[in-house]
Design a protein around this motif. Structure first.
Motif, PDB file in Angstrom:
ATOM      1  N   VAL A  37     -56.295 -67.948 -13.770  1.00  0.00           N
ATOM      2  CA  VAL A  37     -55.080 -68.420 -14.437  1.00  0.00           C
ATOM      3  C   VAL A  37     -55.246 -68.346 -15.957  1.00  0.00           C
ATOM      4  CG1 VAL A  37     -53.604 -70.428 -14.872  1.00  0.00           C
ATOM      5  CG2 VAL A  37     -54.361 -69.920 -12.534  1.00  0.00           C
ATOM      6  N   GLY A  38     -56.379 -68.831 -16.451  1.00  0.00           N
ATOM      7  CA  GLY A  38     -56.621 -68.813 -17.889  1.00  0.00           C
ATOM      8  C   GLY A  38     -56.678 -67.401 -18.451  1.00  0.00           C
ATOM      9  N   ALA A  39     -57.413 -66.525 -17.785  1.00  0.00           N
ATOM     10  CA  ALA A  39     -57.562 -65.151 -18.268  1.00  0.00           C
ATOM     11  C   ALA A  39     -56.253 -64.382 -18.196  1.00  0.00           C
ATOM     12  CB  ALA A  39     -58.647 -64.441 -17.454  1.00  0.00           C
ATOM     13  N   VAL A  42     -53.818 -65.394 -21.042  1.00  0.00           N
ATOM     14  CA  VAL A  42     -54.175 -64.798 -22.328  1.00  0.00           C
ATOM     15  C   VAL A  42     -53.871 -63.305 -22.334  1.00  0.00           C
ATOM     16  CG1 VAL A  42     -56.073 -64.322 -23.918  1.00  0.00           C
ATOM     17  CG2 VAL A  42     -55.963 -66.526 -22.741  1.00  0.00           C
ATOM     18  N   LEU A  43     -54.220 -62.621 -21.245  1.00  0.00           N
ATOM     19  CA  LEU A  43     -54.035 -61.172 -21.173  1.00  0.00           C
ATOM     20  C   LEU A  43     -52.559 -60.779 -21.245  1.00  0.00           C
ATOM     21  CD1 LEU A  43     -55.240 -58.354 -20.753  1.00  0.00           C
ATOM     22  CD2 LEU A  43     -55.084 -58.731 -18.285  1.00  0.00           C
ATOM     23  N   ILE A  44     -51.721 -61.472 -20.482  1.00  0.00           N
ATOM     24  CA  ILE A  44     -50.294 -61.155 -20.481  1.00  0.00           C
ATOM     25  C   ILE A  44     -49.693 -61.376 -21.866  1.00  0.00           C
ATOM     26  CG2 ILE A  44     -48.039 -61.838 -19.562  1.00  0.00           C
ATOM     27  CD1 ILE A  44     -49.469 -62.479 -16.911  1.00  0.00           C
ATOM     28  N   ALA A  45     -50.054 -62.492 -22.504  1.00  0.00           N
ATOM     29  CA  ALA A  45     -49.554 -62.761 -23.856  1.00  0.00           C
ATOM     30  C   ALA A  45     -50.020 -61.675 -24.830  1.00  0.00           C
ATOM     31  CB  ALA A  45     -50.027 -64.133 -24.320  1.00  0.00           C
ATOM     32  N   GLY A  46     -51.274 -61.236 -24.688  1.00  0.00           N
ATOM     33  CA  GLY A  46     -51.807 -60.200 -25.564  1.00  0.00           C
ATOM     34  C   GLY A  46     -51.082 -58.879 -25.415  1.00  0.00           C
ATOM     35  N   ILE A  47     -50.793 -58.508 -24.176  1.00  0.00           N
ATOM     36  CA  ILE A  47     -50.079 -57.249 -23.922  1.00  0.00           C
ATOM     37  C   ILE A  47     -48.666 -57.299 -24.483  1.00  0.00           C
ATOM     38  CG2 ILE A  47     -49.118 -55.781 -22.103  1.00  0.00           C
ATOM     39  CD1 ILE A  47     -51.568 -56.508 -20.408  1.00  0.00           C
ATOM     40  N   LEU A  48     -47.984 -58.439 -24.292  1.00  0.00           N
ATOM     41  CA  LEU A  48     -46.610 -58.585 -24.778  1.00  0.00           C
ATOM     42  C   LEU A  48     -46.539 -58.552 -26.304  1.00  0.00           C
ATOM     43  CD1 LEU A  48     -45.246 -61.359 -22.373  1.00  0.00           C
ATOM     44  CD2 LEU A  48     -44.658 -58.930 -22.375  1.00  0.00           C
ATOM     45  N   LEU A  49     -47.552 -59.105 -26.971  1.00  0.00           N
ATOM     46  CA  LEU A  49     -47.539 -59.180 -28.428  1.00  0.00           C
ATOM     47  C   LEU A  49     -48.223 -57.995 -29.100  1.00  0.00           C
ATOM     48  CD1 LEU A  49     -48.345 -62.982 -28.846  1.00  0.00           C
ATOM     49  CD2 LEU A  49     -46.169 -61.855 -29.354  1.00  0.00           C
ATOM     50  N   LEU A  50     -48.780 -57.082 -28.302  1.00  0.00           N
ATOM     51  CA  LEU A  50     -49.484 -55.927 -28.863  1.00  0.00           C
ATOM     52  C   LEU A  50     -48.599 -55.067 -29.768  1.00  0.00           C
ATOM     53  CD1 LEU A  50     -52.126 -54.372 -29.013  1.00  0.00           C
ATOM     54  CD2 LEU A  50     -51.452 -53.133 -26.937  1.00  0.00           C
ATOM     55  N   PRO A  51     -47.334 -54.767 -29.399  1.00  0.00           N
ATOM     56  CA  PRO A  51     -46.490 -53.968 -30.307  1.00  0.00           C
ATOM     57  C   PRO A  51     -46.296 -54.636 -31.669  1.00  0.00           C
ATOM     58  CG  PRO A  51     -45.532 -54.048 -28.109  1.00  0.00           C
ATOM     59  CD  PRO A  51     -46.659 -55.037 -28.119  1.00  0.00           C
ATOM     60  N   ASN A  76     -56.567 -70.588 -28.383  1.00  0.00           N
ATOM     61  CA  ASN A  76     -55.867 -69.736 -27.425  1.00  0.00           C
ATOM     62  C   ASN A  76     -56.753 -69.166 -26.328  1.00  0.00           C
ATOM     63  OD1 ASN A  76     -53.147 -69.469 -28.916  1.00  0.00           O
ATOM     64  ND2 ASN A  76     -54.656 -68.980 -30.483  1.00  0.00           N
ATOM     65  N   PHE A  77     -58.004 -69.596 -26.269  1.00  0.00           N
ATOM     66  CA  PHE A  77     -58.876 -69.080 -25.214  1.00  0.00           C
ATOM     67  C   PHE A  77     -59.520 -70.217 -24.414  1.00  0.00           C
ATOM     68  CE2 PHE A  77     -62.630 -66.880 -23.453  1.00  0.00           C
ATOM     69  CZ  PHE A  77     -61.988 -65.792 -22.877  1.00  0.00           C
ATOM     70  N   SER A 186     -53.675 -60.144 -29.320  1.00  0.00           N
ATOM     71  CA  SER A 186     -53.840 -58.711 -29.082  1.00  0.00           C
ATOM     72  C   SER A 186     -55.160 -58.153 -29.601  1.00  0.00           C
ATOM     73  CB  SER A 186     -52.669 -57.946 -29.725  1.00  0.00           C
ATOM     74  OG  SER A 186     -51.440 -58.366 -29.164  1.00  0.00           O
ATOM     75  N   PHE A 187     -55.534 -58.483 -30.839  1.00  0.00           N
ATOM     76  CA  PHE A 187     -56.716 -57.893 -31.440  1.00  0.00           C
ATOM     77  C   PHE A 187     -57.997 -58.675 -31.151  1.00  0.00           C
ATOM     78  CE2 PHE A 187     -54.066 -55.788 -35.035  1.00  0.00           C
ATOM     79  CZ  PHE A 187     -53.665 -54.815 -34.124  1.00  0.00           C
ATOM     80  N   VAL A 188     -57.875 -59.966 -30.825  1.00  0.00           N
ATOM     81  CA  VAL A 188     -59.066 -60.786 -30.636  1.00  0.00           C
ATOM     82  C   VAL A 188     -59.324 -61.117 -29.168  1.00  0.00           C
ATOM     83  CG1 VAL A 188     -60.202 -62.961 -31.243  1.00  0.00           C
ATOM     84  CG2 VAL A 188     -58.766 -61.795 -32.937  1.00  0.00           C
ATOM     85  N   LEU A 189     -58.270 -61.384 -28.391  1.00  0.00           N
ATOM     86  CA  LEU A 189     -58.479 -61.987 -27.076  1.00  0.00           C
ATOM     87  C   LEU A 189     -58.206 -61.095 -25.859  1.00  0.00           C
ATOM     88  CD1 LEU A 189     -57.065 -65.571 -27.735  1.00  0.00           C
ATOM     89  CD2 LEU A 189     -59.440 -64.787 -27.805  1.00  0.00           C
ATOM     90  N   ILE A 190     -57.644 -59.915 -26.041  1.00  0.00           N
ATOM     91  CA  ILE A 190     -57.378 -59.060 -24.877  1.00  0.00           C
ATOM     92  C   ILE A 190     -58.678 -58.697 -24.159  1.00  0.00           C
ATOM     93  CG2 ILE A 190     -56.808 -56.676 -24.250  1.00  0.00           C
ATOM     94  CD1 ILE A 190     -54.254 -56.854 -25.655  1.00  0.00           C
ATOM     95  N   LEU A 191     -59.676 -58.237 -24.915  1.00  0.00           N
ATOM     96  CA  LEU A 191     -60.945 -57.835 -24.300  1.00  0.00           C
ATOM     97  C   LEU A 191     -61.655 -59.016 -23.624  1.00  0.00           C
ATOM     98  CD1 LEU A 191     -62.981 -55.650 -23.692  1.00  0.00           C
ATOM     99  CD2 LEU A 191     -64.016 -56.038 -25.946  1.00  0.00           C
ATOM    100  N   PRO A 192     -61.809 -60.175 -24.279  1.00  0.00           N
ATOM    101  CA  PRO A 192     -62.435 -61.317 -23.601  1.00  0.00           C
ATOM    102  C   PRO A 192     -61.697 -61.749 -22.338  1.00  0.00           C
ATOM    103  CG  PRO A 192     -62.383 -61.704 -25.957  1.00  0.00           C
ATOM    104  CD  PRO A 192     -61.562 -60.477 -25.698  1.00  0.00           C
ATOM    105  N   SER A 193     -60.361 -61.657 -22.348  1.00  0.00           N
ATOM    106  CA  SER A 193     -59.599 -62.045 -21.161  1.00  0.00           C
ATOM    107  C   SER A 193     -59.837 -61.074 -20.008  1.00  0.00           C
ATOM    108  CB  SER A 193     -58.106 -62.128 -21.487  1.00  0.00           C
ATOM    109  OG  SER A 193     -57.584 -60.864 -21.858  1.00  0.00           O
ATOM    110  N   LEU A 194     -59.974 -59.793 -20.322  1.00  0.00           N
ATOM    111  CA  LEU A 194     -60.289 -58.802 -19.280  1.00  0.00           C
ATOM    112  C   LEU A 194     -61.673 -59.066 -18.692  1.00  0.00           C
ATOM    113  CD1 LEU A 194     -58.921 -55.446 -20.778  1.00  0.00           C
ATOM    114  CD2 LEU A 194     -58.193 -56.547 -18.652  1.00  0.00           C
ATOM    115  N   VAL A 195     -62.630 -59.367 -19.565  1.00  0.00           N
ATOM    116  CA  VAL A 195     -63.980 -59.707 -19.103  1.00  0.00           C
ATOM    117  C   VAL A 195     -63.930 -60.953 -18.215  1.00  0.00           C
ATOM    118  CG1 VAL A 195     -66.282 -60.459 -19.811  1.00  0.00           C
ATOM    119  CG2 VAL A 195     -65.108 -58.662 -21.095  1.00  0.00           C
ATOM    120  N   GLY A 196     -63.110 -61.935 -18.627  1.00  0.00           N
ATOM    121  CA  GLY A 196     -62.957 -63.150 -17.843  1.00  0.00           C
ATOM    122  C   GLY A 196     -62.401 -62.887 -16.460  1.00  0.00           C
ATOM    123  N   LEU A 197     -61.437 -61.976 -16.364  1.00  0.00           N
ATOM    124  CA  LEU A 197     -60.859 -61.625 -15.062  1.00  0.00           C
ATOM    125  C   LEU A 197     -61.897 -60.971 -14.156  1.00  0.00           C
ATOM    126  CD1 LEU A 197     -57.257 -60.239 -15.751  1.00  0.00           C
ATOM    127  CD2 LEU A 197     -57.885 -62.325 -14.536  1.00  0.00           C
TER     128      LEU A 197
END
Length: 304
Positions: A37-39, A42-51, A76-77, A186-197
């Motif tokens: 749930v946590g990961a 964060v990931l969904i928010a990162g993808i949406l805010l990436l543009p 945020n993490f 997008s720039f800080v938390l996308i990768l950690p959230s993927l690792v978390g998943l």
């Protein structure tokens, strides 16, 4: 629209959105484990805010990168995992009540690390609210079992929010909230959230079934409304009002959280109800009179 009318509308809408985050976490836990749930949030928010982040990449605060990372991790993490973990043992109503203590930690962190001035009234309010938190932790709920550890996890999450808020206020205030949130996710938390998943085992037994899509629906609502939209509305509210008025949302959020909990069949014990009232009483007491010079103590952005 009249500014006075607009700020009250924004306050009510924010209270409903953020107050509803706790029940969305609870529903998401019916389909995913707390780490997923946590990961996912964060990931969904990162993808949406990436543009937004990519379109403003030239504004990326490289000289303040360490503060950006600190604000991202603490705001945020870490809390995104602590709240679902705690809600595996606590109701969404209690989570909403404990979360209302965030301004208390803002005062404490601001005083200890950022040299924000603090009044005697605020310190008394801190003691009152802390007493309420202790009552909540020791109430045991309907089962009679003590819930100290989950309450401590929620308090740690609110402390993290306070660290993030005061860091943003002191070091990153020059960056517009919309752009700052895009950089953070997008720039800080996308990768950690993927690792978390991956570590949570999300991809090991991933099957496109009804439960998966329902769970993703709840987490997506949590990310889109509880994170993206709410942050934009909060920034607008801060533009047309004072930080003190905007922070009043933390007094209304527990009301919304409790209402959702009751609708979902949750019950508050007498001791839990008393503890929640004491927490709110402490917040009202410390905010009854706040000098203008103490505005840095007020949280600029609140994230569930």
């Amino acid at each position: 629209m009249n500014p006075e009318k607009e700020r009250w509308i924004l306050l009510i809408v924010l209270s409903i959105i953020w107050g509803s985050s706790f029940i969305l976490i609870k529903k998401s836990l019916e389909h995913f484990n707390p780490y997923e749930v946590g990961a996912l949030r964060v990931l969904i928010a990162g993808i949406l805010l990436l543009p937004v982040a990519l379109s403003n990449i030239k504004k990326f605060p490289r000289k303040h990168l360490k503060w950006l990372i600190l604000a991202a991790i603490t705001g945020n993490f870490i809390p995104m995992f602590l709240f679902p973990i705690a809600e595996t043992e606590l109701s969404s109503s209690i989570a909403g009540i404990v979360n209302s203590m965030m301004p208390i930690f803002v005062i404490i962190v601001g005083m200890l690390f950022w040299k924000f001035s603090t009044t005697k009234r605020q310190l008394i309010g801190v003691v009152i609210s802390f007493t309420g938190a202790c009552i909540l932790a020791l109430s045991g709920g309907e089962s009679g079992e003590l819930k100290v550890i989950p309450i401590l996890l929620l308090l740690l999450a609110t402390l993290c929010y306070a660290i993030s808020t005061t860091t943003v206020k002191s070091k990153l205030h020059q960056i517009p909230a919309k752009i700052l949130s895009a950089f953070v996710f997008s720039f800080v938390l996308i990768l950690p959230s993927l690792v978390g998943l991956v570590m949570a085992g999300f991809f090991n037994d991933l099957q496109p079934n009804k439960s998966l899509f329902i769970g993703l629906g709840f987490v997506s609502l949590l990310s889109i409304f509880g994170t993206g939209l709410a942050m934009m509305l909060n920034y607008r509210l801060l533009n047309i009002s004072t930080p003190l008025f905007a922070s009043t949302v933390t007094l209304l959020m527990p009301v919304v959280a409790v209402i959702w909990g009751i609708i979902d069949g949750e019950k508050l014990t007498v001791m839990q109800f008393v503890g929640g009232l004491i927490i709110l009483a402490g917040l009202i007491f410390l905010r009854a009179k706040t000098p203008k010079k103490e505005k840095p103590q007020e949280p600029e952005v609140l994230r569930f």
